[in-house]
Scaffold this active site. Structure first.
Site, PDB file in Angstrom:
ATOM      1  N   HIS A  54       0.857  -1.194   0.000  1.00 24.37           N
ATOM      2  CA  HIS A  54       0.000   0.000   0.000  1.00 24.37           C
ATOM      3  C   HIS A  54       0.888   1.237   0.000  1.00 24.37           C
ATOM      4  O   HIS A  54       2.110   1.129   0.126  1.00 24.37           O
ATOM      5  CB  HIS A  54      -1.003   0.000   1.159  1.00 24.37           C
ATOM      6  CG  HIS A  54      -0.406   0.064   2.542  1.00 24.37           C
ATOM      7  ND1 HIS A  54       0.372  -0.943   3.076  1.00 24.37           N
ATOM      8  CD2 HIS A  54      -0.491   1.028   3.516  1.00 24.37           C
ATOM      9  CE1 HIS A  54       0.727  -0.605   4.311  1.00 24.37           C
ATOM     10  NE2 HIS A  54       0.234   0.584   4.602  1.00 24.37           N
ATOM     11  N   HIS A  56       1.409   3.906   1.989  1.00 26.55           N
ATOM     12  CA  HIS A  56       1.954   4.631   3.144  1.00 26.55           C
ATOM     13  C   HIS A  56       3.487   4.696   3.087  1.00 26.55           C
ATOM     14  O   HIS A  56       4.154   3.739   2.715  1.00 26.55           O
ATOM     15  CB  HIS A  56       1.491   3.996   4.459  1.00 26.55           C
ATOM     16  CG  HIS A  56       0.069   4.306   4.777  1.00 26.55           C
ATOM     17  ND1 HIS A  56      -0.697   3.505   5.592  1.00 26.55           N
ATOM     18  CD2 HIS A  56      -0.733   5.333   4.386  1.00 26.55           C
ATOM     19  CE1 HIS A  56      -1.917   4.026   5.693  1.00 26.55           C
ATOM     20  NE2 HIS A  56      -1.972   5.136   4.966  1.00 26.55           N
ATOM     21  N   ASP A  58       5.777   4.566   5.248  1.00 24.69           N
ATOM     22  CA  ASP A  58       6.590   3.583   5.979  1.00 24.69           C
ATOM     23  C   ASP A  58       6.624   2.224   5.256  1.00 24.69           C
ATOM     24  O   ASP A  58       7.209   1.267   5.770  1.00 24.69           O
ATOM     25  CB  ASP A  58       6.117   3.434   7.431  1.00 24.69           C
ATOM     26  CG  ASP A  58       4.704   2.921   7.571  1.00 24.69           C
ATOM     27  OD1 ASP A  58       3.801   3.438   6.877  1.00 24.69           O
ATOM     28  OD2 ASP A  58       4.484   1.987   8.359  1.00 24.69           O
ATOM     29  N   HIS A  59       6.025   2.163   4.058  1.00 24.02           N
ATOM     30  CA  HIS A  59       6.088   0.948   3.227  1.00 24.02           C
ATOM     31  C   HIS A  59       6.689   1.229   1.856  1.00 24.02           C
ATOM     32  O   HIS A  59       6.979   0.301   1.112  1.00 24.02           O
ATOM     33  CB  HIS A  59       4.696   0.318   3.089  1.00 24.02           C
ATOM     34  CG  HIS A  59       4.138  -0.096   4.411  1.00 24.02           C
ATOM     35  ND1 HIS A  59       4.063  -1.410   4.824  1.00 24.02           N
ATOM     36  CD2 HIS A  59       3.686   0.655   5.466  1.00 24.02           C
ATOM     37  CE1 HIS A  59       3.577  -1.454   6.055  1.00 24.02           C
ATOM     38  NE2 HIS A  59       3.341  -0.218   6.468  1.00 24.02           N
ATOM     39  N   HIS A 112      -7.671  -0.502   5.106  1.00 23.88           N
ATOM     40  CA  HIS A 112      -6.584   0.288   5.708  1.00 23.88           C
ATOM     41  C   HIS A 112      -6.275   1.433   4.743  1.00 23.88           C
ATOM     42  O   HIS A 112      -6.185   2.594   5.149  1.00 23.88           O
ATOM     43  CB  HIS A 112      -5.364  -0.596   5.936  1.00 23.88           C
ATOM     44  CG  HIS A 112      -4.171   0.126   6.491  1.00 23.88           C
ATOM     45  ND1 HIS A 112      -4.150   0.672   7.755  1.00 23.88           N
ATOM     46  CD2 HIS A 112      -2.956   0.407   5.949  1.00 23.88           C
ATOM     47  CE1 HIS A 112      -2.976   1.250   7.964  1.00 23.88           C
ATOM     48  NE2 HIS A 112      -2.239   1.119   6.876  1.00 23.88           N
ATOM     49  N   ASP A 129      -0.316  -3.783   6.124  1.00 27.93           N
ATOM     50  CA  ASP A 129      -1.009  -3.324   7.331  1.00 27.93           C
ATOM     51  C   ASP A 129      -2.477  -3.751   7.335  1.00 27.93           C
ATOM     52  O   ASP A 129      -3.309  -3.133   7.997  1.00 27.93           O
ATOM     53  CB  ASP A 129      -0.922  -1.795   7.449  1.00 27.93           C
ATOM     54  CG  ASP A 129       0.491  -1.317   7.750  1.00 27.93           C
ATOM     55  OD1 ASP A 129       1.386  -2.161   7.942  1.00 27.93           O
ATOM     56  OD2 ASP A 129       0.698  -0.087   7.786  1.00 27.93           O
ATOM     57  N   HIS A 167       4.357  -4.829  10.448  1.00 28.56           N
ATOM     58  CA  HIS A 167       4.851  -4.253  11.710  1.00 28.56           C
ATOM     59  C   HIS A 167       4.965  -5.312  12.799  1.00 28.56           C
ATOM     60  O   HIS A 167       4.199  -6.276  12.820  1.00 28.56           O
ATOM     61  CB  HIS A 167       3.891  -3.163  12.235  1.00 28.56           C
ATOM     62  CG  HIS A 167       3.850  -1.930  11.399  1.00 28.56           C
ATOM     63  ND1 HIS A 167       4.654  -0.843  11.641  1.00 28.56           N
ATOM     64  CD2 HIS A 167       3.097  -1.608  10.324  1.00 28.56           C
ATOM     65  CE1 HIS A 167       4.389   0.113  10.760  1.00 28.56           C
ATOM     66  NE2 HIS A 167       3.446  -0.328   9.934  1.00 28.56           N
TER      67      HIS A 167
END
Ligand SMILES: [Zn+2]
Ligand SMILES: [Zn+2]
Length: 251
Positions: A54, A56, A58-59, A112, A129, A167
């Protein structure tokens, strides 16, 4: 060729993964380039693909640097193409994908984020996530109905499918799960293992779909104990799921 997987811890609690098969190597959800570079140097593997579950940051934060350094192709949700940095190949459920000559299943699992996907490579599900070990992602771009549909789709995967999530939230997820299902023996046994692993600083991935179905409260809205504790014995699965998600938001 067997598929080899290396866990690459990133940022404070993210996991990226190196997935190697034959002459191809993909990194799943590179939060940042540094730890991925180090893992590539350690293994000697040559990066050919960057996979994103996805959009975001942090990905996807490592996408552009790693793409520039290695020439790897970025593969991600075609339905969210505008938000995936450097996307080369947009995929969806209909297109699937191919890695080292092997069919890769792409599951669209929105909620999400609208574009969230799960890659299933040789019995390994990279769930980002959407599904965590004993948890699920927050509903940033969807509602309980949408997430329940997405999780139900993941629940159709074979029980021995390995689950590699985005995570390390397992210990906190497990503590929350115990508030809803303190009588779940599988959950209690698992928490002992999780606590022992975390005390050593070890990762709690991979899980399996079978284990998630037994211990993840977000996959268990049909549990009599959970329903009793929520005072929702007659409610539908979506309503129970939504209440579990709302309580986790406040946990
Ligand atoms: Zn996310
Ligand atoms: Zn994340």
């Amino acid at each position: 060729m067997p598929t080899e997987i290396e866990i690459v811890p990133c940022l404070s609690d993210n996991y990226a993964y190196l997935v190697k098969s034959g002459g191809q190597c993909a990194v799943v959800d590179p939060s940042e380039p540094g730890p991925v570079r180090a893992a590539l140097a350690r293994t000697g593997w040559k990066l050919t693909h960057i996979l994103n579950t996805h959009h975001h940051l942090d990905h996807t934060g490592g996408n552009l640097a790693l793409k520039q350094e290695t020439g790897a192709k970025v593969v991600g949700p075609g339905k969210d193409a505008a938000r995936i940095p450097g996307l080369d190949i947009g995929v969806d459920e209909a297109s699937g994908w191919e890695f080292d000559g092997r069919k890769v299943q792409v599951l669209e699992v929105p909620a999400h984020t609208r574009g969230a996907i799960t890659f299933v490579i040789d019995g390994n599900a990279f769930t980002g996530d959407t599904l965590f070990v004993m948890g699920c992602g927050r509903l940033f771009e969807g509602d309980p109905q949408m997430m329940w549909s997405s999780l139900s789709k993941l629940m159709t995967l074979p029980g021995d499918t390995k689950v590699w999530c985005g995570h390390e939230y397992t210990q906190s997820n497990g503590r929350f799960a115990l508030t809803l299902e303190p009588g779940n023996a599988d959950l209690m046994a698992r928490m002992d293992q999780v606590n022992a692993a975390r005390a050593k600083g070890a990762a709690t991935v991979p899980s399996t779909m079978a284990l998630e179905k037994k211990t993840n409260p977000f996959l268990r809205p049909d549990s009599g104990e959970i329903r009793k504790n929520l005072g929702m014995e007659q409610a539908g699965d979506v309503a129970v799921f939504g209440e579990i998600r709302a309580r986790k938001d406040k946990f």
